[in-house]
Design a protein around this motif. Structure first.
Motif, PDB file in Angstrom:
ATOM      1  N   UNK A 282      -3.404  -9.708  -2.044  1.00 54.40           N
ATOM      2  CA  UNK A 282      -2.962  -9.268  -2.692  1.00 54.40           C
ATOM      3  C   UNK A 282      -3.403  -8.599  -3.993  1.00 54.40           C
ATOM      4  N   UNK A 283      -4.206  -9.482  -4.832  1.00 49.12           N
ATOM      5  CA  UNK A 283      -4.967  -9.030  -6.167  1.00 49.12           C
ATOM      6  C   UNK A 283      -5.491  -7.720  -5.787  1.00 49.12           C
TER       7      UNK A 283
ATOM      8  N   UNK B 186      -5.637  -4.262  -7.635  1.00 50.08           N
ATOM      9  CA  UNK B 186      -7.235  -3.620  -8.529  1.00 50.08           C
ATOM     10  C   UNK B 186      -7.685  -2.727  -7.891  1.00 50.08           C
ATOM     11  N   UNK B 187      -7.745  -2.690  -6.445  1.00 51.06           N
ATOM     12  CA  UNK B 187      -8.858  -1.654  -5.558  1.00 51.06           C
ATOM     13  C   UNK B 187      -7.631  -0.575  -5.624  1.00 51.06           C
ATOM     14  N   UNK B 188      -6.979  -0.116  -5.948  1.00 49.55           N
ATOM     15  CA  UNK B 188      -5.841   0.916  -4.889  1.00 49.55           C
ATOM     16  C   UNK B 188      -6.525   2.501  -6.335  1.00 49.55           C
TER      17      UNK B 188
ATOM     18  N   UNK C 141       0.716  -1.455  -0.071  1.00 48.44           N
ATOM     19  CA  UNK C 141       0.104  -0.559   0.151  1.00 48.44           C
ATOM     20  C   UNK C 141       1.222   0.550  -0.057  1.00 48.44           C
ATOM     21  N   UNK C 142       2.350   1.278   0.052  1.00 51.04           N
ATOM     22  CA  UNK C 142       3.261   2.558   0.609  1.00 51.04           C
ATOM     23  C   UNK C 142       3.527   2.510  -0.770  1.00 51.04           C
TER      24      UNK C 142
ATOM     25  N   UNK D  72       4.753   5.835  -5.247  1.00 49.27           N
ATOM     26  CA  UNK D  72       5.569   5.842  -5.704  1.00 49.27           C
ATOM     27  C   UNK D  72       4.520   6.197  -7.346  1.00 49.27           C
ATOM     28  N   UNK D  73       5.355   5.662  -8.584  1.00 51.49           N
ATOM     29  CA  UNK D  73       4.794   6.295  -9.576  1.00 51.49           C
ATOM     30  C   UNK D  73       4.548   5.245 -10.054  1.00 51.49           C
ATOM     31  N   UNK D  74       5.393   3.560  -9.538  1.00 49.98           N
ATOM     32  CA  UNK D  74       5.087   2.368 -10.335  1.00 49.98           C
ATOM     33  C   UNK D  74       3.761   1.977 -10.540  1.00 49.98           C
ATOM     34  N   UNK D  75       3.033   1.259 -11.488  1.00 48.76           N
ATOM     35  CA  UNK D  75       1.595   0.235 -12.049  1.00 48.76           C
ATOM     36  C   UNK D  75       1.693  -0.784 -11.764  1.00 48.76           C
ATOM     37  N   UNK D  76       2.801  -1.665 -12.031  1.00 49.08           N
ATOM     38  CA  UNK D  76       3.048  -2.686 -12.153  1.00 49.08           C
ATOM     39  C   UNK D  76       3.784  -3.266 -11.119  1.00 49.08           C
TER      40      UNK D  76
END
Length: 226
Positions: free
Chosen positions: A219-220, A224-226, A184-185, A190-194
């Protein structure tokens, strides 16, 4: 994109059923991942519908490869293409801990139209952001798997953001120590999406642990709900 490490056909099937979106297929997970067998690649590719990227790493000594190593790697890449996998995961360095451009280009040529991930060999370079700039010149490279350098991934968020800023069309794939406690942090800051998970989704966080389907689904869901 949620990428999960698989070492067996059973792993791959669980990953797909729990919502994983891509597989990195390896053997010898405790060694950081080595090239899996022909039979493993063939049966994993035929058992799932999600993309399968296969690590091409003939030994765990280092990321400096001889001409004999290169022959093996190129032959393995050709087998991966024949078996219908989505991509390969590679990384090659010089003795001075820089990207080995000449050998990398030979591996890229062998991979042809496959997706290409440059793996965590990038953690061992002298300047990780400069190395991202070097890799960004290769249009064939689709991903860079990284924890942003040495230390804990959650302490490297600024580096991950800098890598993303200089990666061009390459997607930065955050992995190496990513887990339920820090995902979650990473998502928030971060700007990472993967995201790439290995032992974090296994029982006891062990290399030889079975995939914990509950942990993987959690985790999925977080991603996916971020």
């Amino acid at each position: 994109m949620i990428e999960i490490i698989a070492a067996t056909v059973e792993d791959a099937i669980k990953i797909e059923s729990c919502g994983g979106e891509r597989i990195e297929l390896v053997s010898a997970l405790s060694e950081g991942g080595l090239t899996p067998s022909y039979g493993t690649i063939k049966n994993v590719v035929s058992s799932v519908n999600i993309p399968v990227n296969v690590i091409i790493r003939p030994h765990s000594k280092n990321f400096i490869y001889s001409e004999e190593d290169m022959k093996v790697m190129i032959e393995d890449i050709n087998l991966v293409k024949e078996l219908g996998a989505n991509g390969v995961v590679i990384g090659v360095l010089t003795e001075n801990n820089e990207i080995d451009n000449s050998k990398l280009e030979r591996l890229i040529k062998a991979a042809d139209k496959l997706d290409i991930t440059f793996h965590r060999a990038i953690e061992e370079v002298n300047n990780i952001v400069e190395s991202v700039k070097v890799l960004s010149k290769y249009q064939e490279i689709t991903n860079i798997l990284t924890s942003g350098g040495s230390g804990r991934i959650e302490d490297n968020i600024a580096v991950l953001n800098e890598m993303t800023r200089h990666s061009g069309n390459i997607r930065i794939l955050a992995g190496g120590g990513l887990n339920l406690n820090n995902i979650q942090d990473i998502i928030r800051n971060s700007s990472v999406k993967d995201y790439h998970f290995g032992t974090a989704i296994r029982e006891g966080n062990r290399f030889n642990g079975e995939i914990d389907e509950d942990k993987l689904r959690r985790l999925v869901g977080i991603v996916k709900n971020r």
